[in-house]
Design a protein around this motif. Sequence first.
Motif: not given
Length: 279
Positions: A78-89, A162-164
């Motif tokens: 919330k309040g950010f525009s860039v995705k976190d660097i993660k994946e999850y189940f 290559d992280e955003e």
Amino acid sequence: MQLKAVDYTAPDAAKQFTESLRNTGFGVLKNHPIKQETVAAIYQHWQEFFNSKEKDDFQFNVDTQDGFFPRSVSEVAKGFSVKDIKEYFHYYPWGQCPEALKAEIQAYYDQALTLASELLSWVEQYSPAEVSANYSQPLSEMINASEKTLLRVLHYPPFEGDEEPGAIRAAAHEDINLLTVLPAANEPGLQVQLKNGEWMDVPCDFGTLIVNIGDMLQEASGGYYPSTTHRVINPSGGRQEHSRISLPLFLHPTPDTVLSERYTAGSYLTERLKELGVM
């Protein structure tokens, strides 16, 4: 200021623990019932899962939110525009799960839920009368037969260059639920924001258990228990080559639970999932 680990077996553990929650939004436990070997085995087995192509067979269900969430749909805090660097189940007892991992993760879910329920009863026990008066029902009853309590297996992959720009493993956020119970991850990085705005490292000694307040408990307690902002920062140096696995259990009430005059648990959760962009 420093977060100190409370000995779960101490006679005044409940008092020490709830004081820490009240003052910082976080509590750290040592000598708790969850075995370190159990957590280590889960980290190893799910690391293998995230390294495999099998994960793509378990794409998440939009309506029920169970299954694998790839980096392409990772949360935007919330309040950010860039995705976190993660994946999850997302694991729920009723949801999808690789068959080879099911028994182990379910056993952990049951054990962690039992402990989390006890910790919630500690919070209830040490809530002042004027705070308890805000609860629509005892906290321990809010989670009875809840199918919304979520075990998330988080994978923060190694950095590849290559992280955003501006992206971090988990941008500053608050949790949605009542309490979050989290065994120390296999790599450092978790930080909590203090009242003065500074960031403090959360102890990550393997074998400790980290617990934090979520927004639903803050809402239900009228702000007495603070949902504290936290984040997972990016690694530096050689640690950039390491994966990070963590295993938070998010303790959720049943959807019809009244949190306040403004929200039920169900309406609050829907609002927040839409803000995160996963619903």
